[in-house]
Design an enzyme around this catalytic site. Structure first.
Site, mmCIF file in Angstrom:
data_model
loop_
_atom_site.group_PDB
_atom_site.id
_atom_site.type_symbol
_atom_site.label_atom_id
_atom_site.label_comp_id
_atom_site.label_asym_id
_atom_site.label_seq_id
_atom_site.Cartn_x
_atom_site.Cartn_y
_atom_site.Cartn_z
ATOM 1 C CG ASP A 1 5.767 4.617 0.647
ATOM 2 O OD1 ASP A 1 5.538 5.716 0.106
ATOM 3 O OD2 ASP A 1 6.710 3.876 0.311
ATOM 4 C CD GLU A 2 9.076 1.916 2.912
ATOM 5 O OE1 GLU A 2 9.421 0.766 3.153
ATOM 6 O OE2 GLU A 2 9.416 2.513 1.864
HETATM 7 C C1 TNX Z 1 8.660 -0.822 0.191
HETATM 8 S S1 TNX Z 1 5.911 -0.587 -0.531
HETATM 9 C C2 TNX Z 1 8.410 0.395 -0.405
HETATM 10 C C3 TNX Z 1 9.228 0.820 -1.560
HETATM 11 C C4 TNX Z 1 10.301 -0.159 -1.892
HETATM 12 C C5 TNX Z 1 9.772 -1.560 -1.756
HETATM 13 C C6 TNX Z 1 10.739 -2.602 -2.156
HETATM 14 C C7 TNX Z 1 6.078 0.785 -0.292
HETATM 15 C C8 TNX Z 1 4.829 1.509 -0.266
HETATM 16 N N1 TNX Z 1 7.333 1.198 -0.105
HETATM 17 O O1 TNX Z 1 9.756 2.082 -1.336
HETATM 18 O O2 TNX Z 1 10.737 0.071 -3.176
HETATM 19 O O3 TNX Z 1 9.388 -1.757 -0.411
HETATM 20 O O4 TNX Z 1 10.155 -3.856 -2.182
#
Ligand code: TNX
Length: 524
Positions: A336-337
């Site tokens: 993710d991200e």
């Molecule tokens: C998004 S959800 C993230 C996390 C954070 C979270 C906080 C996701 C796959 N990645 O790294 O902790 O939001 O709500």
């Protein structure tokens, strides 16, 4: 087979009942159909009398499968904790026995899935049928929920716990009913994780996904790369001391989960969310900037170098060591991200890592972004924020785990007054997190592609059990029902009445919870 079972059951029943003087008990009228069971069973038929649980009750199990006997012992332990009664398992106390709880392995075709069970509660006996020990384990949770807090001391000359009679036929909607716990942003101890697992088991969850690494910390010992925990394990959000699980400790968690028929899914988040790893071993770093320990809560700034062979050699060791101590079929690669990874690098990385996961005998899971890569149909995508990527993965033949942030992110605040948690996705009141149907939530996602539901709890703002529980409870209990109960049985008005009646259990377990005003909580 059925005949043989019946014979055995009758024999044991007779052994039990025939030795007791038969005194009829005049039970008050009961109603099994209105018992506060969560998740709500598929089908319940009440017969309005009762089984009296008392000190002369015995538990018998199918003896050919030792796993069934373990389930019997688990039930006995829990009954002892709740009532003080010390029930024998597969043995009768001297001087004869009273009523019988029989946990039976059955191959009946009515038991549709490995976790299905049937519960027949009569005056003198309780029969629990299941195909597998996992099914029996789910069934005894139902039984635990049916045991009242207090005994009735007026019906006989000794205390009796009145269990409503009838039949329950039950089967989960999804084979994947999970909770995710982020032990990276803040570390949680073995005891804290075990306590959470106890409650998950009570509500029939079968998956615990552990988010074991992130920018702020690395939480699992890797013997071939010791600095990951020596350096990367010593930090957490806010500057605390962090922590990590040795491989022995991780195995202890895996065993604790297995005893509850829960599968652990380990996650090493990559190529982003990797500052702790790169800070421990700088050659991993792909963002070109100077490395420092990170204890803040921003995301998206770190990345592994997707072009270096040494990075993949490192990941081969890491994934190999974790896979070797993880009996479950899955390995979660995060994904993710990864905002600091070039898109082409990201795709290359996911495809390479998938092969490593497969080489170590595991099925890859990743957050929905992994659908940008050409993943194998056997790999699984976990939806959190991008329905189009979930659909893309499903078109590819992959199964999808539903964890929509706006519904089941347990770290989202209940409302603007909630002190813990975040609200970037939404404020999620207790009814909102229950009021959605996994089958229809993502438009265009075929039902058959849905593996199940999972509720993540990210830990930027929480660092102990009381805080964890305040965000998780009661919303996680609703997720249990979404994952298990049939769509026709999902109904907030009906659910909230049953939810209110969970208070004695939550208190007994010392579980902190958010007492939302949407529920008319049972007062003591
Ligand atoms: C998004 S959800 C993230 C996390 C954070 C979270 C906080 C996701 C796959 N990645 O790294 O902790 O939001 O709500």
């Amino acid at each position: 087979m059925i005949k043989k079972t019946l014979l055995l059951f009758t024999a044991v029943l007779c052994m039990a009942a025939c030795q007791t003087e038969k005194k009829e008990i005049n039970f008050p009228k009961t109603d099994l159909a209105s018992a506060p069971l969560i998740p709500k069973p598929v089908k319940t038929i009440a017969t309005h009398t009762a089984f009296g649980l008392d000190s002369s009750t015995v538990i018998y199990t199918t003896t050919t499968d030792p796993q069934f006997e373990k389930v019997g012992k688990f039930l006995s332990e829990k009954i002892k904790g709740k009532t003080g009664l010390d029930l024998m398992v597969n043995a009768s106390p001297d001087g004869g026995t009273g009523r019988l709880i029989y946990i039976n392995q059955s191959d009946s075709t009515a038991l549709e899935t490995p976790e299905s069970y049937q519960l027949y509660i009569k005056k003198d006996s309780i029969l629990l049928n299941a195909k597998t020990a996992a099914g029996a384990f789910r069934g005894i949770q139902t039984l635990r929920q049916l045991i009242p807090e207090k005994s009735n001391d007026t019906l006989t000359d000794h205390p009796l716990w009145v269990i409503p009679s009838g039949k329950i036929m039950d089967s989960p909607k999804y084979g994947h009913r999970g909770a995710m716990l982020d032990v990276a942003r803040h570390f949680f101890t073995l005891d804290e994780v075990k306590k959470y697992m106890d409650a998950l088991a009570y509500y029939k969850f079968n998956i615990l996904h552990l988010h074991l690494s992130d920018d702020q910390g690395w939480r699992i010992e890797i013997k071939s790369w010791p600095k990951l925990t020596e350096v990367g394990g010593a930090t957490e959000v806010g500057g605390g001391e962090g922590g990590f699980y040795t491989q022995e400790e991780y195995k202890e968690l895996v065993q604790y989960a297995a005893d509850r028929h829960i599968t652990i899914i380990p996650e090493i988040d990559m190529p982003g969310h990797t500052n702790a790893a790169s800070f421990s071993y700088p050659f991993l770093n792909g963002n070109g900037k100077k490395l420092e320990a990170y204890t803040g809560t921003h995301v998206g700034f770190s990345t592994f170098d997707a072009q270096k062979d040494t990075v993949y050699a490192f990941l081969d060791d890491v994934i190999g060591e974790i896979a070797a101590i993880t009996p479950g079929p899955y390995f979660h690669i995060g994904g993710d991200e990864s905002h600091s990874t070039k898109k082409s690098d990201y795709i290359h990385f996911v495809e390479k890592v998938e092969k490593i996961v497969q080489k170590h005998g595991k099925t890859m899971i990743g957050w929905n972004e992994i659908a940008q890569a050409k993943i194998a149909p056997t790999s699984i995508a976990q939806l959190w924020n991008e329905p189009h990527n979930a659909i893309r993965a499903a078109e590819n033949g992959s199964k999808i785990i539903l964890s929509p942030a706006v519904k089941v992110y347990l770290d989202m605040q209940y409302d603007s007054l909630t002190k813990l948690g975040l609200h970037w996705a939404a404020y999620i009141p207790v009814d909102e997190s229950y009021n959605w149907n996994p089958e229809t939530y993502v438009e265009g996602l075929p039902k058959e592609s849905i593996l199940g539901v999972e509720a993540p709890l990210w830990s930027e703002t929480i660092s102990n059990s009381a805080e964890l529980e305040y965000l998780a409870f009661p919303r996680i209990i609703g997720v249990a029902e979404l994952g298990w109960s049939s769509s026709e049985n999902l109904n907030w008005d009906d659910y909230k009445v049953r939810l209110a009646q969970q208070v004695p259990y939550l208190k007994e377990m010392n579980i902190n919870f958010y007492p939302t005003k949407l529920v008319d909580w049972e007062k003591e």
